[in-house]
Write a protein that holds these residues in place. Structure first.
Motif, short mmCIF file in Angstrom:
data_model
loop_
_atom_site.label_atom_id
_atom_site.label_comp_id
_atom_site.label_asym_id
_atom_site.label_seq_id
_atom_site.Cartn_x
_atom_site.Cartn_y
_atom_site.Cartn_z
N HIS A 63 -6.85 -27.19 -12.03
CA HIS A 63 -5.67 -27.77 -12.58
C HIS A 63 -6.14 -28.62 -13.78
N GLY A 64 -7.06 -28.00 -14.29
CA GLY A 64 -7.62 -28.77 -15.69
C GLY A 64 -8.97 -29.96 -15.26
N ARG A 65 -8.81 -30.21 -14.03
CA ARG A 65 -9.98 -31.15 -13.54
C ARG A 65 -11.13 -30.74 -12.94
N THR A 81 -3.19 -47.10 -12.61
CA THR A 81 -2.09 -46.30 -12.47
C THR A 81 -2.42 -44.88 -13.09
N ALA A 82 -3.30 -44.85 -14.15
CA ALA A 82 -3.66 -43.83 -14.95
C ALA A 82 -4.50 -42.86 -14.15
N GLY A 83 -4.93 -43.39 -13.28
CA GLY A 83 -5.92 -42.58 -12.07
C GLY A 83 -5.09 -42.12 -10.89
N LEU A 84 -3.86 -42.42 -10.88
CA LEU A 84 -3.19 -41.90 -9.69
C LEU A 84 -3.11 -40.23 -9.24
N GLU A 85 -2.96 -39.69 -10.33
CA GLU A 85 -3.10 -38.06 -9.99
C GLU A 85 -4.53 -37.82 -9.49
N GLY A 86 -5.53 -38.28 -10.05
CA GLY A 86 -6.86 -37.54 -9.78
C GLY A 86 -7.14 -38.48 -8.39
N TYR A 87 -6.63 -39.46 -8.10
CA TYR A 87 -6.98 -40.22 -6.84
C TYR A 87 -6.19 -39.48 -5.70
N SER A 88 -4.97 -38.91 -6.05
CA SER A 88 -4.13 -38.48 -5.08
C SER A 88 -4.14 -37.01 -4.62
N PHE A 89 -4.50 -36.06 -5.87
CA PHE A 89 -4.07 -34.57 -5.61
C PHE A 89 -4.99 -34.04 -4.34
N THR A 90 -6.24 -34.16 -4.24
CA THR A 90 -6.84 -33.53 -3.01
C THR A 90 -6.35 -33.93 -1.73
N LEU A 91 -6.20 -35.32 -1.44
CA LEU A 91 -5.97 -35.79 -0.14
C LEU A 91 -4.42 -35.46 0.08
N LYS A 103 1.09 -31.04 -0.06
CA LYS A 103 1.81 -31.20 -1.36
C LYS A 103 1.06 -30.37 -2.55
N ASN A 104 1.66 -29.60 -3.31
CA ASN A 104 1.16 -28.88 -4.39
C ASN A 104 0.92 -29.75 -5.69
N PHE A 105 0.33 -29.20 -6.65
CA PHE A 105 0.17 -30.06 -7.81
C PHE A 105 1.15 -30.75 -8.56
N THR A 106 2.29 -29.89 -8.74
CA THR A 106 3.58 -30.16 -9.32
C THR A 106 4.13 -31.46 -8.62
#
Length: 315
Positions: A34-36, A255-265, A272-275
């Motif tokens: 997902h671009g990361r 808060t700018a890091g929430l997605e990166g911090y959260s997605f894998t876990l 949960k999926n990426f969306t």
């Protein structure tokens, strides 16, 4: 996540930093999702992005926290450390600034993943190594100052780092650990931000992590044989309305890091999926524009390794 890869996931050998490849103890694979960019080799221990977006955020965070600490890199009362370990060095910006401030020192930044710059001060070097091994510290001796960065709730890793730090420090050496956690006044509320924290707490627990671990630094240092432990905390209100610019910028950076911090876990433990994760993080950020009662707490624990010596006084 490596066992649950989709067709959109790609792998690549880490081809960066050929000049410093000798500091790596083993080859590393990257995972692109997902671009990361993630470290596939260390995904279990470090389930967060290691790409340029995250590097930029962490480097900005370093600058902001240095300002919060009134220009200090650390709070321990050591004026010119000779041998320094920066554990969980991340981008290496703390280690490089320490090396520049103290040109007669030798600074080593150590981490599980490769996020560090190629070009560093001559008295600074980086090692990518497995800190989760009990003997990680055996090649380091006579250390004056061990600086431990954010370990993201990993109590087992914290134990290994404190045990190793106690072993490799010179008599009278200092150990300091710094990390952050969210403290909510009413954790049972049902705002999107509260929901985000609740789900992340569950995901952390299922991953063997503890979101409020920074609140227990003093107890953990004591449990590992350190005495005269000093703790200090900085409370940054989540509601930034009417607050000073620095505190507001620190919250925004976090808060700018929430997605990166959260997605894998969230994917691994809650399905949960990426969306879904993106929408949850966006809703959490919007909720913070309201009146969320609580704060982001920066916690530090500091101790001198020689028995019987008092910890530092408030400065």
């Amino acid at each position: 996540m490596g066992d649950n890869m989709s067709d959109s996931d790609t792998l690549d050998h880490d081809s960066e930093r050929e000049e410093t490849e000798s500091f790596d103890t083993e080859p590393h694979l990257n995972l692109y999702r997902h671009g990361r960019r993630y470290s596939l080799t260390r995904l279990e221990q470090h389930p967060w992005p290691i790409d340029e977006t995250e590097k930029d955020r962490l480097e900005e965070q370093h600058v902001l926290l240095r300002e919060l600490f009134e220009g200090r890199l650390y709070l321990a009362p050591i004026e010119s450390p000779r041998n320094v370990l920066d554990i969980r060095t991340g981008t290496g910006c703390w280690a490089m600034e320490c090396a520049e401030r103290y040109p007669s020192s030798a600074v080593r930044g150590i981490d599980l993943v490769n996020m560090q710059d190629e070009w560093v001060p001559p008295n600074c070097e980086f090692w990518v190594d497995n800190l989760c091994q009990p003997g990680w510290h055996t090649q380091y001796t006579n250390i004056d100052f061990v600086h431990i960065n954010q370990i993201q709730g990993d109590r087992q890793l914290l134990s290994l780092l404190l045990e190793g730090s106690n072993s490799c420090c010179a008599p009278g050496g200092w150990v300091e650990i710094c990390d952050m956690t969210v403290q909510l006044d009413n954790p049972g509320e049902d705002s999107p931000f509260h929901k985000y924290i609740q789900e992340m707490t569950t995901a952390h627990a299922r991953d063997g992590r503890q979101m409020d671990l920074p609140l227990h630094f003093g107890a953990e240092l004591t449990r590992h044989g350190f005495i005269n432990v000093t703790e200090r905390s900085y409370d940054l209100p989540l509601c930034t309305e009417g607050r000073d610019k620095l505190k507001k910028r620190i919250i925004q950076n976090w808060t700018a890091g929430l997605e990166g911090y959260s997605f894998t876990l969230l994917e691994k433990h809650l399905g949960k999926n990426f969306t879904e994760t993106v929408l949850m993080c966006a809703s959490a950020r919007r909720a913070l524009q309201g009146k969320i009662e609580g704060y982001l707490q920066m916690s530090t624990g500091c101790v001198r390794t020689e028995t019987g010596l008092a910890a530092f006084n408030d400065q």
